[in-house]
Design a protein around this motif. Structure first.
Motif, mmCIF file in Angstrom:
data_model
loop_
_atom_site.group_PDB
_atom_site.id
_atom_site.type_symbol
_atom_site.label_atom_id
_atom_site.label_comp_id
_atom_site.label_asym_id
_atom_site.label_seq_id
_atom_site.Cartn_x
_atom_site.Cartn_y
_atom_site.Cartn_z
ATOM 1 N N ASP A 48 1.537 13.180 -14.190
ATOM 2 C CA ASP A 48 0.102 12.708 -14.243
ATOM 3 C C ASP A 48 -0.515 13.617 -14.967
ATOM 4 O O ASP A 48 -1.341 13.782 -15.881
ATOM 5 C CB ASP A 48 -0.603 12.379 -13.056
ATOM 6 N N LYS A 51 0.487 14.320 -18.572
ATOM 7 C CA LYS A 51 0.011 13.226 -19.479
ATOM 8 C C LYS A 51 -1.399 13.893 -19.805
ATOM 9 O O LYS A 51 -1.972 13.651 -21.282
ATOM 10 C CB LYS A 51 -0.307 11.729 -18.736
ATOM 11 N N LYS A 52 -2.405 14.168 -18.925
ATOM 12 C CA LYS A 52 -3.736 14.734 -19.054
ATOM 13 C C LYS A 52 -3.674 16.153 -19.990
ATOM 14 O O LYS A 52 -4.387 15.906 -20.758
ATOM 15 C CB LYS A 52 -4.255 15.122 -17.750
ATOM 16 N N ASP A 55 -2.913 15.427 -23.891
ATOM 17 C CA ASP A 55 -3.801 15.423 -24.587
ATOM 18 C C ASP A 55 -4.932 16.365 -24.729
ATOM 19 O O ASP A 55 -5.633 16.475 -23.647
ATOM 20 C CB ASP A 55 -4.409 13.927 -24.074
ATOM 21 N N GLU A 58 -8.577 15.628 -23.302
ATOM 22 C CA GLU A 58 -8.401 15.464 -21.801
ATOM 23 C C GLU A 58 -8.574 16.684 -21.304
ATOM 24 O O GLU A 58 -9.035 17.294 -20.369
ATOM 25 C CB GLU A 58 -7.446 14.704 -21.180
ATOM 26 N N ILE A 62 -10.931 18.874 -18.706
ATOM 27 C CA ILE A 62 -10.332 19.643 -17.315
ATOM 28 C C ILE A 62 -10.794 20.928 -17.298
ATOM 29 O O ILE A 62 -11.178 21.472 -16.128
ATOM 30 C CB ILE A 62 -8.816 19.424 -17.231
#
Length: 218
Positions: A48, A51-52, A55, A58, A62
């Motif tokens: 997870d 993936k974040k 990108d 994203e 964060i």
């Protein structure tokens, strides 16, 4: 890069953990997920989180949510030339169009004035699609004489440490040629703040393994 062959080898040998090396499968969220589903430890962050953080749009969100300074720019993907003009006028030229799905200077275009935007915006999206199979792009303020500062971290379940910063400003076509540590350009006050903030963010998001947080400094 053959995931099926690697998993077969892991089964035959009774492997308890897999270290994916650097680049390639270490950044492949699907591979991390498959490894964990087989009950094997993936040495690195969760699928997870891969993936974040893979990108860039994203990753910016964060970082901002966790107290890191982020370059002024668009909040997310830019879908149209009209939207690109609006955000570019707001932050002021020159601006940088960047691919959300990758790096290495691919899908990256410097726009010095409004007249260049209509030509370079679609070019950046085409290039992003070609190299990363993802035509999402975002815009941020472009610095003409920046330093590229990176902080190396090692993070486990209970502790995160930094290995200080490195200056990666000597580049050719956005590819690093020399990494120097410590950076000769930042003072102890900035260094301490940078390292502390980075470590806290990495701990907070639950990152595991070796990682790099990159900054632009001017």
């Amino acid at each position: 890069l053959n995931i099926a062959a690697l998993m077969s080898a892991a089964d035959v040998t009774g492997a308890e953990a897999i270290h994916p090396g650097y680049g390639f499968l270490s950044e492949n969220a699907q591979f991390a997920e498959i490894v964990n589903k087989r009950g094997i430890k993936f040495i690195g962050p969760s699928s997870d989180l891969i993936k974040k953080m893979g990108d860039k749009i994203e990753a910016r969100k964060i970082a901002k949510e966790n107290g890191l300074p982020v370059i002024e720019g668009s909040a997310g993907n830019i879908n149209s030339i009209e939207e690109a003009k609006k955000i570019s006028d707001k932050i002021g030229y020159p601006i940088l169009i960047k691919a959300a799905g990758g790096g290495g200077g691919k899908g990256m275009k410097v726009v010095n004035e409004p007249t260049e935007l209509e030509k370079l915006f679609p070019l950046a999206r085409l290039e992003a699609k070609k190299y990363f199979n993802n035509d999402n792009v975002y815009i941020e303020k472009y610095f003409k004489n920046p330093r590229h500062i990176e902080v190396q971290v090692l993070s486990g379940k209970n502790r995160t440490i930094h290995l200080n910063e490195r200056d990666c400003s000597v580049q050719r076509k956005h590819q690093k040629l020399i990494e120097e540590t410590p950076s000769p350009i930042i003072d102890e006050k900035i260094r301490s703040d940078l390292l502390n903030r980075t470590t806290k963010m990495v701990e907070k998001i639950g990152y595991e393994g070796a990682g790099t947080v990159e900054y632009i400094y001017e």
